[in-house]
Design a protein around this motif. Structure first.
Motif, PDB file in Angstrom:
ATOM      1  N   TRP A   1     -27.312  23.035 -33.101  1.00 33.70           N
ATOM      2  CA  TRP A   1     -26.833  21.826 -32.417  1.00 33.70           C
ATOM      3  C   TRP A   1     -27.883  21.340 -31.418  1.00 33.70           C
ATOM      4  CZ3 TRP A   1     -23.907  21.549 -27.381  1.00 33.70           C
ATOM      5  CH2 TRP A   1     -23.505  20.234 -27.117  1.00 33.70           C
TER       6      TRP A   1
ATOM      7  N   HIS B   1     -30.575  19.488 -33.082  1.00 35.49           N
ATOM      8  CA  HIS B   1     -30.179  18.107 -33.352  1.00 35.49           C
ATOM      9  C   HIS B   1     -30.279  17.272 -32.069  1.00 35.49           C
ATOM     10  CE1 HIS B   1     -28.006  14.568 -34.682  1.00 35.49           C
ATOM     11  NE2 HIS B   1     -27.249  14.691 -33.605  1.00 35.49           N
ATOM     12  N   CYS B   2     -29.784  17.828 -30.977  1.00 40.10           N
ATOM     13  CA  CYS B   2     -29.795  17.101 -29.692  1.00 40.10           C
ATOM     14  C   CYS B   2     -31.207  16.678 -29.289  1.00 40.10           C
ATOM     15  CB  CYS B   2     -29.201  17.959 -28.578  1.00 40.10           C
ATOM     16  SG  CYS B   2     -27.421  18.256 -28.691  1.00 40.10           S
TER      17      CYS B   2
ATOM     18  N   TYR C   1     -26.289  13.215 -28.132  1.00 36.75           N
ATOM     19  CA  TYR C   1     -24.963  13.842 -28.175  1.00 36.75           C
ATOM     20  C   TYR C   1     -24.260  13.116 -29.306  1.00 36.75           C
ATOM     21  CZ  TYR C   1     -20.805  16.220 -26.381  1.00 36.75           C
ATOM     22  OH  TYR C   1     -19.716  17.048 -26.229  1.00 36.75           O
ATOM     23  N   GLY C   2     -24.091  13.786 -30.440  1.00 36.83           N
ATOM     24  CA  GLY C   2     -23.686  13.063 -31.647  1.00 36.83           C
ATOM     25  C   GLY C   2     -24.876  12.234 -32.105  1.00 36.83           C
ATOM     26  N   ASN C   3     -24.648  10.940 -32.310  1.00 40.73           N
ATOM     27  CA  ASN C   3     -25.740  10.062 -32.744  1.00 40.73           C
ATOM     28  C   ASN C   3     -26.267   9.162 -31.631  1.00 40.73           C
ATOM     29  OD1 ASN C   3     -25.729  10.968 -35.447  1.00 40.73           O
ATOM     30  ND2 ASN C   3     -23.936   9.717 -35.874  1.00 40.73           N
TER      31      ASN C   3
ATOM     32  N   GLN D   1     -21.971  14.220 -20.560  1.00 43.90           N
ATOM     33  CA  GLN D   1     -22.280  14.983 -21.771  1.00 43.90           C
ATOM     34  C   GLN D   1     -23.427  15.961 -21.518  1.00 43.90           C
ATOM     35  OE1 GLN D   1     -22.772  11.597 -24.345  1.00 43.90           O
ATOM     36  NE2 GLN D   1     -20.678  11.762 -25.166  1.00 43.90           N
TER      37      GLN D   1
END
Length: 198
Positions: free
Chosen positions: A135, A138-139, A149-151, A158
């Motif tokens: 994760w 990705h971040c 955070y997500g996309n 966050q």
């Protein structure tokens, strides 16, 4: 249970005979006599079931045999069942009704639940740490432009959530590669927070 159907399924699959493989896997699923027999086979065979290039085991085996067994264990907070749902999360994602039935949980959620059940289990902790590090990867994948955070770019709140996860991940990290990755990720997070707070 007629194990010959399973063996014929594997032979057909290895020979590239897709229709034959589908026929034999259906015969195999139908050959079970009750949940006890299913559970016995699942726990004997699960570690050796082959995954395809999408990290999934055969759909018919998952839906009809593996998932009902794991779901029963998951609902009673069984560590092993919960861990295997995390390991087979690609099967969960590909079956929308299963995904929703399990509460739309993602891989990290299953491993987090494993930690809640048995925080001293080294395999569970390693799986959870790997999931958190994935994760973080990705971040940070759009760095130096920002932390995601997500996309979307992470907000101040966050960032606090990410920081809490990073501190938790540090408590799980045992080898220098994981520790070093978390440290460099935290450095980026600090820089990003400073930008947000200007």
């Amino acid at each position: 249970m007629n194990i010959e159907h399973y063996e014929n399924f594997e032979k057909s699959l290895n020979a590239g005979l897709k229709k034959e493989a589908s026929k034999f896997v259906a015969f195999f699923v139908e050959s079970f006599e009750g949940q006890d027999e299913i559970e016995s086979w699942v726990w004997d065979y699960l570690p050796s079931l082959e995954k395809n290039r999408h990290s999934c085991i055969r759909h018919e085996l998952f839906i009809n045999l593996v998932y009902p067994t794991l779901k029963n264990g998951f609902e009673s907070n069984d560590f092993r069942s919960t861990m295997w749902l995390g390991k087979l999360v690609q099967n969960v994602y590909q079956a929308q009704d299963v995904f929703e039935e399990l509460g739309s949980l993602v891989e990290m959620d299953f491993y987090r639940k494993c930690y809640d059940i048995d925080p001293a289990n080294s395999e569970g902790n390693k799986l959870l740490l790997n999931s958190i590090i994935n994760w973080f990867s990705h971040c940070e994948h759009e760095w130096p432009f920002g932390i995601l955070y997500g996309n979307d770019g992470a907000t101040v709140d966050q960032c606090k959530d990410i920081r809490a996860e990073a501190e938790f991940a540090s408590s799980l990290a045992r080898n220098s590669n994981d520790k070093d990755f978390i440290v460099q990720f935290m450095d980026k997070l600090v820089q990003y927070e400073e930008r947000l707070n200007k």
